[in-house]
Each structure stands twice: as structure tokens, then as C-alpha cells.
Scaffold this motif. Structure first.
Motif: not given
Length: 894
Positions: A227-245
Motif C-alpha cells: 500500500f505504501h508503494q501504491s501511494m507513490e509518495p513524493t520525495h518531499e513526503e519521504l523527507e518528511r519521515h526521513r528519520e523513520r525509514y
């Protein structure tokens, strides 16, 4: 009073009628009516289905809800509770329902809609039980509207808790979406509402990451990764959760780690992570079970070390050393390549870290690692041959260590009977019980009735159900016949119900029935001669001298069935066949003794005996033409799938008579049966185990991937463990199938059997490899499983490692069929074993095949010194072969 209130309701059931009845009653009167409602509701549930039953159930269930306290509710009595219950509760202003919603979902998640209505009407508090959230998944979205579409309140509250509750069984997002059309899945519904703006995208991404952080089980966590992949998060959205990955890299779920690795790579490329964050996060991935993730982590660590300061670089190098302990050789090679590219000469700290792990490095890589450390020791190009174990060859089946002791007294017989009724999986214990009844059945001590009362009750209970396990049913019947008054044993057996036989039981269960009838007749006659067919040794064997002793000690003639089974179980005679036959003149049962002598090969002329017994004796003597078993594998296409089926044929084909047990085992093919039958059948003709394995092979091949729970399969593989068994072609076929079985219980037994057979010389590496070669390109077996199980066989000793290497070489041959896609796993194992044992390829035919495969480069240094094939053409000639030249574009016209 109660009947006058409920009868009109059941005569004209309906929501309004139930509400009207409840409104006329006070709270105290409802409680008094509760017992009546419960009993009437139970009676309704026991009624056969009719058109009027559902309305009556629903009306009475609504009354039950208000008349019985929540603490006394039963799940079955609430199954028809209508969703309008909340409206009725508001109208009645019924007290004591503050925790009703909690109790409903605790009993049955299907009542989640009723619980939500009660909560929103202010009748009950919000449930805290997980079933309240999981009740959303009770809706079958294939035929009903999704709760997200039907109820806006769900989108505001309950839906977000689906990312916090794992669920289980059918109640999880992964389970519900697995068999649902794509356009109706929960995932697509989430995405649709996200695009419409009715679900907040940022909150949805945050909730998805929260679910991945909870480390749900792999099947259910995989839904959130997809489901995470199907949402196709943008780079900005990924950066917003940078510390979680980076934290997700420590997950135990491979799909979660794979997702986190891809995101970390993306984020690190644009804005590098600090070494203090990225290096510790990648540490557990280096030892991840999936080698792709470990290799990806190695590349990221290599890039990290290339840009860091010397101190940080040193820490990364020490972290990379951990990857040398990975179970996959490819990961170890990737780690070593990274280490050598970062440090051409290791310093003291790095050297110490690598030396700690060098013993765990694959044999094919260990010399390179030692050379890098500067610690290469001179080793011979070919190790000295290892002498095989001295105790080679099959053991004698009649050795004292295999002896079976009979039951000595009535107390022991009672205890054996009680144990047998609970578990009849050991055929020798079953035989001990049969022989004990035949020999001790007449004995009746003073306290016999007291001691056997519990056994009698247990046997009667077992015989009352003819549909239970057939072997236990027959054993219980024998117990009742033994405990019956004198002269009534046969009548007791006749009174028992008959059980239906499946085709898999058509040999040994009718045979057991005949033996039970013989025992019952012997009990009625007071005969205590015992059984000739009782095995004297494990595996069902009867030593010839023991059988002769039993015949001489008998007062009566043996029954036909007992003598037939005894002959089938006869072990090879220790005396030489060239010795003069023993004289039987004047001895009791002389004709029976002559038959035994002739069957053992000691007699020279056939005695007078029924043809069925003579047929068994001829087969034991080797006077009949031996049956030859061959197999083929045929492919069957069904849609996009291809199924492979094993087919066995036997020549000459037999039409065995009823008493010819060896003949029947040669002519009948068995399906999957439980363990007791698979084990007991193997004891009927222990000298004919090739026929036994041939009769089982097709069923075993059909279930290599465990499509059906055939528990008897493992018992078939257990027969390979017998120390007296030399593995013939059919036994080797079954062993090869077992080594490719998916079920650990089957493959584990086969590994043990291969280790023991190779150690004792009951199986040679060439024989095993030849059988593997016949199966290699058929598509029936997965070579990757062979690689896994053979690795365990090779780990038993240095001798086993060399034997497995020889077997793999023998299996690798040129074939008109395409090479299996997973053949590389078998070749990699061969390379490791050759490196471990410091030997080369010895099979020239194997090298002739491998030199034309992509594996040539890795094995070329270990090629045999001579080959039966012509040398390969030079590289220039290879580039101008007609097939490759045809692929070149034509030169442009001048």
C-alpha cells in the motif's frame, strides 16, 4: 405468564412486535423473562431450517438482548441481533447497557455494526476491544458497500485504527484483499478516498508507516508495504519521515526491509545520511535472510565509506565484516569485494575482525580471504582419499539388537491394550497385542474384571462410533472379544458395526479382519498356541529358526492367514543353501515345516501345500521372475500452470490371489494413508521393500509441495532408515523425492536416511546421483530444495561431503530437455563441496555438460584433467557461429 407473552411474538414475529412486548415490561419483569427467552431461543437454534425460522430468531434475539444481563450473553444467542437494536434501546431507555457494545464485539466481531450504532446513540461506551475495529472487515465488500463508503463516521475514527490492529485469520486487510477483485479491495478504496479528499493523504502515509513499525506478521505486514508503494509518495513526503525509514531497516519482515532499503537509497542519494545513523541501521540487514537485501546494504555501506572521514570509514569496514557470516556465498563475495576495494591491506583492527569470522566463510572464498590477510597455508591440490566407515553394508535383520520381546503377563497386556487404543502408530506394539491375546487370552486372574473394567468402557465407547479411525476401531473390537465371556468372542466381533474401506486400505485392513476372526475362534476354543506371524525382530522379520520352534511347540494346526503372513515375514536363512535339508520325519506338523524349509531355500522339493502358500514361497526363494519397476514423469498443462505427474509401471504385471500378500503389494498402488497403516504395511513383506516403495512413490510425488495433509508420507520415508535395507531403485527414487519435499517432517527424515545409508554403504553416491539425474530435468522436483537438504547431508562428515559432491556430479548430464532454472543452486553447492574437500571435478561427463553452461567460469579451475568431449572452439570461431551471425544487422548498401 411467560408462554402467553412469547407465543404471540413467535406466531407473528417482527421488530415492532418485539419492541411492543419489551415496552409493556418493566426492567425487573424483563429479567424474570430472561430464562424463558434463553431456553426458547436455544430450541429455535436446534430446529431444522424453514422460511419462518429467521424472522422468529431475529425477534426473539432482540428480546434476549434486553432480558438477559450482558455478562450472561452467549455468542450463539446473539447471532441474529438486528442493527436496529440501538433505536429500540433509546426508546426503552434500558439501563445497564453501558458496556453492551464492548461485550458484543468481544463475543462476535460480526456484531460490530450493532455495537457502533449503540455507541453513536449514546447507549453504550466506545469499545476498546480489537474486535470493534476488526468488525469493519466482517463486511464482504464483494457484495456489500465498503464501510468507508457507507458510513462517513467510520472515515473519521475507526478506519485509522485498522493501521494499529494486526488482526488474524480472515480478519485482516491482507486476508480480505487477497481474494477480492482489485477495484473493490480495501487498498483501492483507501486510494480512492485519498484522491477524493475524504481521507487525508498525509495522515494515511503516517498511519501506514506506523503499521510497518509495529512489525506485524509477514503476510499482514506485506499489505502495508504494498500500500505504501501504491501511494507513490513524493520525495518531499519521504523527507518528511526521513528519520523513520532507517529504523524500519531493523524489521524482521523482509518486505518491510526491502521497502525501507529502497527509500533510504533514494534519500541518501539526494541528501546523505550521517554515518552515525546509516551505519547502525544497515548492520542487521547485512545478515538478512534474503541475500538481495544484504547485497544492497553492502553497496550502501561501500558508498558510505567512500565519502566519510578515516575514523568513520574504519567503523564502516568493521561493520562490513559482519557480512562474512552470512549463509549465502554471494553475499560473502560482495562483502569481501567491498572490503578489498576499501582496504588493499587490512590494518590490525580489521584483520582481527575478519579472522574471527574466517572459519564461517565459504570454502570457495576462504583462500582468497586468507591471502588478503596474508595467512595462506600451502595445501595439496587434491586431498588424500578418506576411507569410508569400516561397518559398510546392510546389517542382518535378525541381529539380537533388533529383537522384539513378547508380552509376558495379563497386566502387561491390559496396559498395552490401553496404550494401543490411544495410539496405534507403532506396528510392533500392535503385533505384540495380537500375539498376547492369542497366547494369554485364556488366563483369567481373580481380579480380572476389576483390572479390565476401564479398558472395557473405553473399548465400548470406541466401538460405538464406526466412523472413527479404522485401526483403533478394530483394536477396540478385539479388546471386547477378549473381555467377552468364554465362547462369545466370535459373536462379539459379529455384533460390531462394519466400517467402510477406502482403496488405500483394501489390503491390510481386510487382512487384519481375518486375523481378528482367527483370534476370536482361538479364544472361544481355549487355544493358547500363539501366533506364527508374530515378528521376532523389528521391521516385521521372523527368524527361520524361531518360526520352526513355534511350529514344533503348537498343539493345533496354524490357520491359513497366520501361516501366509509368517512366510511373508521370513528372514533369510543363516544356513548355507548347499547344506543338506533337515529331516522332518516324525516331527509334528511336518508338512508345515517342509514348507518353511523350502521357502528358506533349504528344501529341494516343493512340499504339498495350497497354491497361495506355494506362490509366496516361490517368490521368497527367487524362483519367480523378479518384478522390475520403472518410472516416467509426464507434464500436464492447465491454463497458465504446468503439473508434473510421476507414473510407475511394473513388469511383469501380476494378478495376485487373495492370500498372496507379496503379489498384492506388487499389483496394488496405495494412496495417502495415515502413519499406522504406512508403517504396518511395511512389516507385511519386509524382504519386498522395493514393491512397498513402488506402491507409494506416485502418492509421494503428488504431494511434494504438501497440497494435502497426508500424514502417512513421513512414515513412508521412515522405512528408508532401516539398517538392514539396501536402497534399490525404488528406494532411491523415494529418497530423492523426500529430499525434495517441502514439508520439514518429510525432508528431515530423508536427510537422516541419506546420511545413514551413505555412512553404512547401503547407498552409494553414484546410485543416488543416477536417480537424481533421472529426475533433474523432469520438472517434478525443485533443485533448490535438493541443494538445501544435500547441504545438511554433506555437513555430517568429510566423507559425506565427498559423497554428496560425487552424487551431484553424477546427476549433471546433458539432456534433450532444458536445464531447470534453479540448477545454479546445485552447482553452487558442488563448488563449495569441492573447495571444502580440496578436490576437483572427477566426472568428465559432468564437466562436458557444465562447460557449455554459464557455470563454466566458476568451475573451470576445478575441471578434470581429461575430458571425453572435444575442446571448445576458439573465441573468434565462437563469435561467428551461424546463429549469432544471423542476429547481426546487415551492412548498409554502398
Amino acid at each position: 405468564m411467560s408462554a402467553s407473552l412469547l407465543d404471540p411474538l413467535l406466531a407473528a414475529p417482527g421488530l415492532d412486535a418485539s419492541t411492543a412486548l419489551l415496552e409493556r415490561l418493566s426492567h425487573a419483569e424483563r429479567r424474570k423473562l430472561g430464562a424463558e427467552v434463553s431456553s426458547r431461543l436455544k430450541a429455535l437454534h436446534d430446529e431444522p431450517y424453514s422460511q419462518t425460522l429467521p424472522p422468529r430468531l431475529q425477534a426473539l434475539t432482540l428480546v434476549y438482548f434486553f432480558c438477559v444481563p450482558p455478562s450472561e450473553w452467549k455468542r450463539t444467542h446473539l447471532s441474529r441481533l438486528p442493527e436496529e437494536t440501538a433505536q429500540v434501546a433509546v426508546k426503552l431507555k434500558a439501563p445497564g447497557l453501558e458496556d453492551a457494545a464492548e461485550r458484543l464485539v468481544e463475543l462476535n466481531p460480526a456484531l460490530g455494526a450493532v455495537a457502533r450504532n449503540l455507541m453513536r446513540a449514546g447507549v453504550s461506551r466506545r469499545p476498546t476491544h480489537d474486535n470493534y475495529i476488526l468488525s469493519l472487515l466482517q463486511v464482504d465488500v464483494r457484495f456489500s458497500p465498503n464501510p468507508l463508503d457507507a458510513d462517513p463516521h467510520v472515515r473519521e475514527d475507526e478506519v485509522w485504527h485498522l493501521f494499529e490492529v494486526e488482526g488474524g485469520g480472515e480478519l485482516s486487510l491482507a486476508a480480505r484483499d487477497k481474494y477480492t477483485a482489485d477495484d473493490k479491495t480495501w487498498a483501492q478504496t483507501f486510494l480512492r478516498h485519498m484522491r477524493q479528499g475524504t481521507l487525508d493523504r498525509a495522515r494515511l502515509l503516517d498511519a501506514t508507516l506506523g503499521a510497518l513499525e509495529r512489525d506485524f506478521a509477514a503476510f499482514r505486514a506485506g499489505w502495508f508495504s504494498r500500500f505504501h508503494q501504491s501511494m507513490e509518495p513524493t520525495h518531499e513526503e519521504l523527507e518528511r519521515h526521513r528519520e523513520r525509514y532507517p529504523r524500519l531497516l531493523g524489521s524482521t519482515i523482509p518486505a518491510t526491509v526491502s521497502l525501507a532499503l529502497d527509500v533510504v537509497d533514494t534519500l541518501d542519494e539526494r541528501r546523505p545520511f550521517p554515518e552515525s545513523i546509516l551505519r547502525p541501521a544497515l548492520e542487521p540487514v547485512l545478515l538478512a535472510r534474503h541475500k538481495a537485501a544484504a547485497q544492497q546494504a553492502t553497496k550502501r555501506l561501500l558508498a558510505l565509506a567512500s565519502r566519510e572521514t578515516p575514523d568513520a570509514r574504519q567503523r564502516v569496514l568493521l561493520t562490513l565484516c559482519m557480512g562474512l557470516a552470512h549463509e549465502e556465498v554471494d553475499v560473502q563475495k560482495a562483502v569481501f569485494k567491498a572490503l578489498t576495494s576499501l582496504a588493499s591491506v587490512p590494518d590490525a583492527h580489521l584483520r582481527a575482525a575478519v579472522e574471527e569470522r574466517v572459519e564461517g566463510v565459504a570454502a570457495s572464498l576462504r583462500k582468497q580471504v586468507q591471502a588478503w590477510l596474508g595467512a595462506v597455508h600451502d595445501t595439496p591440490s587434491k586431498a588424500a582419499p578418506i576411507e569410508p566407515p569400516s561397518n559398510t553394508g546392510p546389517a542382518s535383520p535378525c541381529e539380537p539388537r533388533f529383537a522384539v520381546s513378547p508380552i509376558e503377563d495379563v497386566d502387561a497386556l491390559i496396559a498395552a491394550f490401553a496404550a494401543g487404543l490411544e495410539d496405534a502408530s507403532d506396528p510392533m506394539e500392535l503385533e505384540r497385542i495380537l500375539e498376547g491375546v492369542a497366547r494369554l487370552g485364556k488366563q483369567r486372574p481373580e481380579d480380572f474384571a476389576r483390572k479390565t473394567s476401564a479398558l472395557g468402557k473405553r473399548a465400548k465407547k470406541s466401538c460405538a462410533n464406526p466412523y472413527q479411525e479404522p485401526l483403533a476401531f478394530r483394536l477396540a473390537g478385539l479388546a471386547l472379544a477378549w473381555l467377552a465371556p468364554h465362547g462369545q468372542a466370535v459373536a462379539t466381533l459379529r455384533e460390531l458395526a462394519k466400517t467402510l474401506l477406502s482403496p488405500a486400505h483394501e489390503v491390510f485392513l481386510p487382512l487384519l479382519d481375518e486375523r481378528l476372526k482367527d483370534l476370536a475362534r482361538a479364544l472361544d476354543a481355549g487355544n493358547t498356541d500363539g501366533l506364527l506371524s508374530f515378528p521376532s525382530h523389528q521391521g516385521g522379520w521372523i527368524a527361520p529358526e524361531r518360526l520352526v520352534e513355534r511350529v514344533l511347540a503348537r498343539a493345533t494346526e496354524p490357520t491359513h492367514t497366520d501361516l501366509c503372513i509368517a512366510l511373508c515375514r521370513l528372514a533369510p536363512a543363516e544356513e548355507s543353501r548347499t547344506a543338506p535339508p533337515p529331516s522332518r520325519k516324525g516331527q509334528p506338523h511336518a508338512e508345515t515345516l517342509k514348507l518353511i524349509d523350502w521357502a528358506s531355500g533349504l528344501g529341494r522339493t516343493a512340499p504339498r501345500a495350497p497354491e497361495e502358500l506355494l506362490a509366496v514361497a516361490r517368490r521368497l526363494r527367487g524362483d519367480t521372475e523378479p518384478s522390475v519397476h520403472t518410472f516416467t514423469v509426464k507434464a500436464r498443462r492447465s491454463g497458465e500452470y504446468t503439473f508434473h505427474h510421476l507414473h510407475l509401471s511394473t513388469e511383469p504385471k501380476l494378478k495376485a490371489t487373495r492370500g498372496d500378500l507379496p503379489g498384492r503389494m506388487l499389483s496394488v498402488k496405495y494412496g495417502g494413508v495415515d502413519k499406522p497403516y504406512a508403517r504396518w504395511t511395511a512389516t507385511l513383506w519386509p524382504s519386498g521393500m522395493e514393491a512397498y516403495f513402488a506402491s507409494r512413490a506416485e502418492g509421494l510425488a503428488e504431494n511434494l509441495d504438501w497440497f494435502e495433509a497426508s500424514w502417512g508420507n513421513a512414515a513412508c520415508y521412515e522405512q528408508l532408515l532401516h539398517p538392514w535395507l539396501h536402497l534399490g531403485p525404488m528406494a532411491r527414487l523415494v529418497l530423492a523425492l523426500g529430499l525434495a519435499a517441502k514439508k520439514p517432517g518429510e525432508s528431515g527424515v530423508s536427510v537422516d536416511a541419506a546420511i545413514a545409508a551413505l555412512e553404512t554403504g547401503r547407498l552409494s553416491a553414484q546410485e543416488l546421483g543416477a536417480t537424481m539425474g533421472e529426475l533433474r530435468t523432469t520438472g517434478l522436483v525443485k533443485l533448490k530444495r535438493w541443494a538445501t537438504t544435500l547441504t545438511r547431508v554433506a555437513s555430517a562428515s568429510e566423507h559425506h561431503a565427498r559423497e554428496v559432491a560425487v552424487a551431484i556430479q553424477r546427476a549433471l548430464r546433458k539432456s534433450p530437455h532444458a536445464a531447470p532454472r534453479d540448477e545454479g543452486s546445485l552447482v553452487k553447492l558442488l563448488l563449495e563441496l569441492l573447495s571444502q574437500t580440496e578436490t576437483r571435478l572427477e566426472d568428465t561427463e559432468a564437466w562436458d555438460y557444465l562447460r557449455d553452461t554459464p557455470h563454466r567460469k566458476s568451475l573451470e579451475a576445478l575441471a578434470p584433467t581429461t575430458s571425453s568431449a572435444a575442446p571448445p572452439p576458439p573465441s573468434a570461431a565462437r563469435r561467428t557461429t551461424p546463429r549469432r551471425a544471423a542476429r547481426r544487422p546487415r551492412p548498409a548498401a554502398r
